[in-house]
Design a protein around this motif. Structure first.
Motif, mmCIF file in Angstrom:
data_model
loop_
_atom_site.group_PDB
_atom_site.id
_atom_site.type_symbol
_atom_site.label_atom_id
_atom_site.label_comp_id
_atom_site.label_asym_id
_atom_site.label_seq_id
_atom_site.Cartn_x
_atom_site.Cartn_y
_atom_site.Cartn_z
ATOM 1 N N LEU A 278 0.829 -1.204 0.000
ATOM 2 C CA LEU A 278 0.000 0.000 0.000
ATOM 3 C C LEU A 278 0.864 1.257 0.000
ATOM 4 O O LEU A 278 0.568 2.222 -0.716
ATOM 5 C CB LEU A 278 -0.927 -0.009 1.209
ATOM 6 C CG LEU A 278 -1.950 1.120 1.277
ATOM 7 C CD1 LEU A 278 -2.938 1.023 0.117
ATOM 8 C CD2 LEU A 278 -2.703 1.104 2.604
ATOM 9 N N SER B 218 -19.046 -0.049 -7.046
ATOM 10 C CA SER B 218 -18.515 -0.937 -6.009
ATOM 11 C C SER B 218 -19.555 -1.197 -4.922
ATOM 12 O O SER B 218 -19.572 -2.270 -4.321
ATOM 13 C CB SER B 218 -17.247 -0.330 -5.400
ATOM 14 O OG SER B 218 -17.538 0.888 -4.753
ATOM 15 N N SER C 167 -18.170 -3.542 -9.414
ATOM 16 C CA SER C 167 -16.895 -2.901 -9.709
ATOM 17 C C SER C 167 -16.131 -3.723 -10.734
ATOM 18 O O SER C 167 -16.281 -4.941 -10.851
ATOM 19 C CB SER C 167 -16.063 -2.776 -8.428
ATOM 20 O OG SER C 167 -15.866 -4.053 -7.862
ATOM 21 N N TRP D 264 1.888 -5.627 -6.378
ATOM 22 C CA TRP D 264 0.706 -4.929 -5.876
ATOM 23 C C TRP D 264 -0.221 -4.465 -6.982
ATOM 24 O O TRP D 264 -1.372 -4.103 -6.724
ATOM 25 C CB TRP D 264 1.121 -3.738 -5.009
ATOM 26 C CG TRP D 264 2.002 -2.725 -5.692
ATOM 27 C CD1 TRP D 264 3.355 -2.632 -5.601
ATOM 28 C CD2 TRP D 264 1.586 -1.658 -6.550
ATOM 29 N NE1 TRP D 264 3.826 -1.576 -6.352
ATOM 30 C CE2 TRP D 264 2.761 -0.962 -6.945
ATOM 31 C CE3 TRP D 264 0.356 -1.231 -7.029
ATOM 32 C CZ2 TRP D 264 2.718 0.140 -7.800
ATOM 33 C CZ3 TRP D 264 0.317 -0.130 -7.878
ATOM 34 C CH2 TRP D 264 1.490 0.543 -8.252
ATOM 35 N N GLN E 121 -4.537 -6.704 -5.481
ATOM 36 C CA GLN E 121 -5.453 -5.635 -5.086
ATOM 37 C C GLN E 121 -6.614 -6.178 -4.254
ATOM 38 O O GLN E 121 -7.016 -5.575 -3.257
ATOM 39 C CB GLN E 121 -5.989 -4.935 -6.337
ATOM 40 C CG GLN E 121 -4.967 -4.089 -7.078
ATOM 41 C CD GLN E 121 -4.564 -2.862 -6.276
ATOM 42 O OE1 GLN E 121 -5.401 -2.183 -5.700
ATOM 43 N NE2 GLN E 121 -3.264 -2.592 -6.236
ATOM 44 N N LEU E 122 -7.130 -7.346 -4.642
ATOM 45 C CA LEU E 122 -8.205 -7.964 -3.875
ATOM 46 C C LEU E 122 -7.708 -8.391 -2.493
ATOM 47 O O LEU E 122 -8.416 -8.243 -1.487
ATOM 48 C CB LEU E 122 -8.761 -9.160 -4.640
ATOM 49 C CG LEU E 122 -9.919 -9.921 -3.980
ATOM 50 C CD1 LEU E 122 -11.095 -9.001 -3.725
ATOM 51 C CD2 LEU E 122 -10.338 -11.105 -4.843
ATOM 52 N N ILE F 66 -5.219 -6.982 -0.801
ATOM 53 C CA ILE F 66 -5.016 -5.769 -0.006
ATOM 54 C C ILE F 66 -6.347 -5.277 0.560
ATOM 55 O O ILE F 66 -6.453 -4.938 1.750
ATOM 56 C CB ILE F 66 -4.330 -4.687 -0.856
ATOM 57 C CG1 ILE F 66 -2.900 -5.102 -1.204
ATOM 58 C CG2 ILE F 66 -4.321 -3.349 -0.124
ATOM 59 C CD1 ILE F 66 -2.215 -4.162 -2.164
ATOM 60 N N ASN F 67 -7.375 -5.235 -0.292
ATOM 61 C CA ASN F 67 -8.692 -4.782 0.177
ATOM 62 C C ASN F 67 -9.248 -5.711 1.257
ATOM 63 O O ASN F 67 -9.822 -5.250 2.256
ATOM 64 C CB ASN F 67 -9.661 -4.718 -1.004
ATOM 65 C CG ASN F 67 -9.297 -3.645 -2.004
ATOM 66 O OD1 ASN F 67 -8.593 -2.698 -1.668
ATOM 67 N ND2 ASN F 67 -9.748 -3.791 -3.233
ATOM 68 N N THR F 68 -9.080 -7.009 1.082
ATOM 69 C CA THR F 68 -9.580 -7.956 2.074
ATOM 70 C C THR F 68 -8.853 -7.802 3.405
ATOM 71 O O THR F 68 -9.480 -7.839 4.481
ATOM 72 C CB THR F 68 -9.410 -9.396 1.552
ATOM 73 O OG1 THR F 68 -10.062 -9.525 0.281
ATOM 74 C CG2 THR F 68 -10.013 -10.399 2.527
ATOM 75 N N LYS G 295 -9.966 -4.606 5.115
ATOM 76 C CA LYS G 295 -11.343 -4.741 5.589
ATOM 77 C C LYS G 295 -11.391 -5.540 6.884
ATOM 78 O O LYS G 295 -12.203 -5.266 7.771
ATOM 79 C CB LYS G 295 -12.212 -5.408 4.520
ATOM 80 C CG LYS G 295 -12.756 -4.441 3.479
ATOM 81 C CD LYS G 295 -13.863 -5.065 2.666
ATOM 82 C CE LYS G 295 -14.510 -4.031 1.753
ATOM 83 N NZ LYS G 295 -15.643 -4.598 0.999
ATOM 84 N N TRP H 154 -10.356 -3.113 9.552
ATOM 85 C CA TRP H 154 -11.440 -2.177 9.869
ATOM 86 C C TRP H 154 -12.578 -2.876 10.607
ATOM 87 O O TRP H 154 -13.242 -2.270 11.455
ATOM 88 C CB TRP H 154 -11.956 -1.541 8.588
ATOM 89 C CG TRP H 154 -10.966 -0.641 7.941
ATOM 90 C CD1 TRP H 154 -10.078 0.177 8.556
ATOM 91 C CD2 TRP H 154 -10.751 -0.485 6.533
ATOM 92 N NE1 TRP H 154 -9.309 0.847 7.618
ATOM 93 C CE2 TRP H 154 -9.703 0.461 6.370
ATOM 94 C CE3 TRP H 154 -11.311 -1.027 5.389
ATOM 95 C CZ2 TRP H 154 -9.228 0.853 5.129
ATOM 96 C CZ3 TRP H 154 -10.837 -0.634 4.146
ATOM 97 C CH2 TRP H 154 -9.817 0.299 4.022
#
Length: 476
Positions: A159, A293, A298, A315, A321-322, A324-326, A329, A332
Motif C-alpha cells: 500500500l 462498487s 466494480s 501490488w 489488489q483484492l 489488499i482490500n480484504t 477490511k 477495519w
C-alpha cells in the motif's frame, strides 16, 4: 410596487438549498442555508468550524469522498432522499416558515425515525463486521497462497509503495517536461520561419497599366505591411523561447528532425496529450466506480491506466489488489467491533439513566406541581416508547456469534443539570418565567414603582396562563 416590498418578495428565492451535517447514526447535527449558490467548500468549512466549537478538536468527519472502511458515508444523501417531500411545501414559503418546516422535519425525523432505528443500525453494523471477520480470513489465506505470500505485513508495504507511485504521478518529470516543451517550440519556430519566408519571397509586380493613382486607396498595401511585421514578430518571439529553453537544458546544438532526441520528444508529446485527456475522463469515471462498487459491480469496463509500466509489480496484480482490500477490511472490521461495543455499552447506560432521571423529575414535582409532573410523565411516555424496541435489538445483538461486548450499564461521566445521569433540582415556575424577562436598562438605579407593579402583575398573569395551559392539557 415599492422597491423594499419587491426586494422582500424576491428574497424568498435567495436560498437555493440546505447544507447539513449528520453523524454516522443519521442524526442531523447542523443545517445551513445555501444562498445564491450550490454546494461550495465554504459551507463545509463553516459547518466544520461550528462542529469543532461544539465538540472540540477530538472530532473526525468526511465530506464528498468515496467508500472507506465499512462506512458508505451516504448519510446526507439518505437524509435528502427522505426529505424530498419538503420541496413542494417550502419552495414558495417565507424565510421563517421555510426554516421552521425544515427544522421541524429533521427534529421529528431524529426523534421518531433515526432514534427508533438506532439499535437496528448498530445490529446491522455488528453483523457486517462479524461476517467479514468470519469469511475474510479464509478468503485472505487463499489469496495469499496464490500470491506466494506468507506474512500479511507485506500488504502495508504494498500500500505504501502504491501510494508513492500514485503520488509520483501528480507531476511529470521536470526534464521530460522541458524536452517536450523544447520540441513543441522548435515546431512552432519552423512554422513561423516558413510563414516569414513565404511573405518575404512574395513580390507584387506593378506595371504602368496596373499602377494605382496616388490618390487611390492604399489599405491593401498597409495590410500586407502589417502582416509582414506580425510574421516577423512571431518568428522572433518563437526564436527567443527556443533560445531560453536551450539554456535551461544545456543544449549546444539545436535539434533537427533527424536527431534521436527530436524523435524521442516527438513520441512523448502525443502520449502526454493522450494521458491528459485520459485524466479528464477518469475524473468523470471515478465517481461512478465508487457507486458501482457499492452495487457489487466494480471492474465493469474500466481499468486503471498507468503512465509507467507497473505490470511487473505484485501490488498491481488484480489478485494482489483484492488481497489488499480484504486485509484492510479485516482490520477495519476489528476496529468496528471495538467501537460498536463502546456504543452499545453507552446506549444501555443512557437508557437506564434517562429513565431514572425522568422518573426522579416527576416525583420531585408530584406534590408541589402535580400538573407539571403529569406533563413530565407524558414526556417520559412519548420518549420511552422505543425502549422495548431497543431492548429487542439488544437481545439480538447479545445472541450474535462472536459478540464480546457488555450489556450491563456503566457509570456516566455527564452529571450536569439536565444530563441523563444528573440529579434533578426543584425550580419554581415563577423563577423560570422571571429569568426570561429582560429589563430595558438593568444599570439604572431609579426604577419606576409603577413599572415594578406592572412587572409583578405581568408575572402573575404569565404563571396563571401557564397553569391554565397545563390544566387543560391534563384534562384532555
Amino acid at each position: 410596487m415599492k422597491d423594499n416590498a419587491t426586494q422582500k418578495m424576491w428574497n424568498v428565492f435567495n436560498e437555493s438549498g440546505v447544507f447539513i451535517a449528520v453523524c454516522q447514526h443519521g442524526f442531523c447535527l447542523l443545517i445551513a442555508d445555501m444562498v445564491h449558490s450550490g454546494k461550495q467548500s465554504k459551507y463545509a468549512l463553516a459547518v466544520t468550524s461550528k462542529l469543532l466549537d461544539a465538540f472540540g478538536l477530538d472530532l473526525g468527519g468526511s465530506y464528498d469522498i468515496g467508500c472507506l472502511g465499512l462506512k458508505d458515508l451516504e448519510g446526507c444523501e439518505q437524509a435528502f432522499s427522505k426529505s424530498n417531500a419538503l420541496a413542494s411545501s417550502t419552495r414558495y414559503a417565507s424565510i421563517f416558515h421555510r426554516r421552521q418546516a425544515i427544522a421541524s422535519y429533521f427534529e421529528h425525523s431524529d426523534e421518531m425515525e433515526v432514534y427508533a432505528n438506532l439499535m437496528k443500525f448498530l445490529l446491522n453494523n455488528y453483523k457486517q463486521a462479524l461476517d467479514i471477520l468470519s469469511n475474510g480470513h479464509t478468503t485472505l489465506d487463499q489469496l495469499m497462497c496464490e500470491l506466494g505470500v506468507s506474512d500479511p505485513a507485506i500488504f502495508k508495504l504494498w500500500l505504501d509503495e502504491e501510494h508513492v507511485y500514485l503520488k509520483s504521478l501528480l507531476c511529470e518529470l521536470p526534464e521530460e517536461t522541458l524536452q517536450m516543451e523544447y520540441w513543441q517550440q522548435l515546431v512552432n519556430l519552423a512554422t513561423s520561419r516558413q510563414d516569414l519566408k513565404v511573405i518575404l519571397s512574395t513580390w507584387t509586380v506593378v506595371t504602368a497599366q496596373s499602377a494605382a493613382p496616388i490618390w487611390s486607396d492604399s489599405s491593401a498595401t498597409r495590410r500586407r505591411e502589417t502582416m509582414c511585421h506580425h510574421t516577423q514578430e512571431n518568428y522572433e518571439k518563437d526564436l527567443k523561447v527556443v533560445q531560453e529553453l536551450e539554456g535551461c537544458l544545456g543544449i549546444t546544438h539545436r535539434w533537427v528532425p533527424e536527431d534521436k532526441e527530436w524523435q524521442a520528444a516527438a513520441h512523448l508529446v502525443p502520449n502526454q496529450k493522450y494521458q491528459h485527456a485520459l485524466d479528464n475522463i477518469e475524473q468523470l469515471v471515478v465517481s461512478c466506480i465508487f457507486e458501482l462498487s457499492k452495487m457489487n459491480q466494480s471492474g465493469t469496463g474500466y481499468k486503471l491506466h498507468t503512465w509507467q509500466d507497473v505490470s511487473t509489480r505484485l501490488w498491481a496484480l488484480p489478485t494482489a489488489q483484492l488481497a489488499i482490500n480484504t486485509y484492510f477490511k479485516l482490520c477495519w472490521a476489528k476496529e468496528e467491533v471495538v467501537h460498536l461495543n463502546v456504543e452499545i455499552h453507552r446506549i444501555v447506560t443512557y437508557l437506564i439513566d434517562k429513565d431514572h432521571y425522568v422518573q426522579a423529575c416527576e416525583a420531585l414535582y408530584q406534590d408541589a406541581h402535580p400538573v407539571l409532573a403529569y406533563q413530565i410523565s407524558r414526556y417520559c411516555t412519548i420518549h420511552s416508547q422505543f425502549t422495548p424496541l431497543h431492548l429487542h435489538y439488544l437481545k439480538k445483538i447479545s445472541h450474535l456469534p462472536g459478540f464480546n461486548g457488555m450489556l450491563s450499564p456503566g457509570i456516566s461521566t455527564s452529571c450536569g443539570l439536565g444530563d441523563s445521569a444528573g440529579v434533578p433540582q426543584h425550580m419554581h415556575i415563577e423563577a423560570i418565567l422571571s429569568s426570561s424577562l429582560v429589563c430595558a436598562d438593568s444599570g439604572e438605579e431609579d426604577i419606576d414603582e409603577d413599572a415594578d407593579e406592572d412587572h409583578g402583575a405581568t408575572l402573575e398573569e404569565q404563571c396563571e396562563a401557564l397553569q391554565n395551559i397545563l390544566s387543560v392539557t391534563m384534562d384532555a
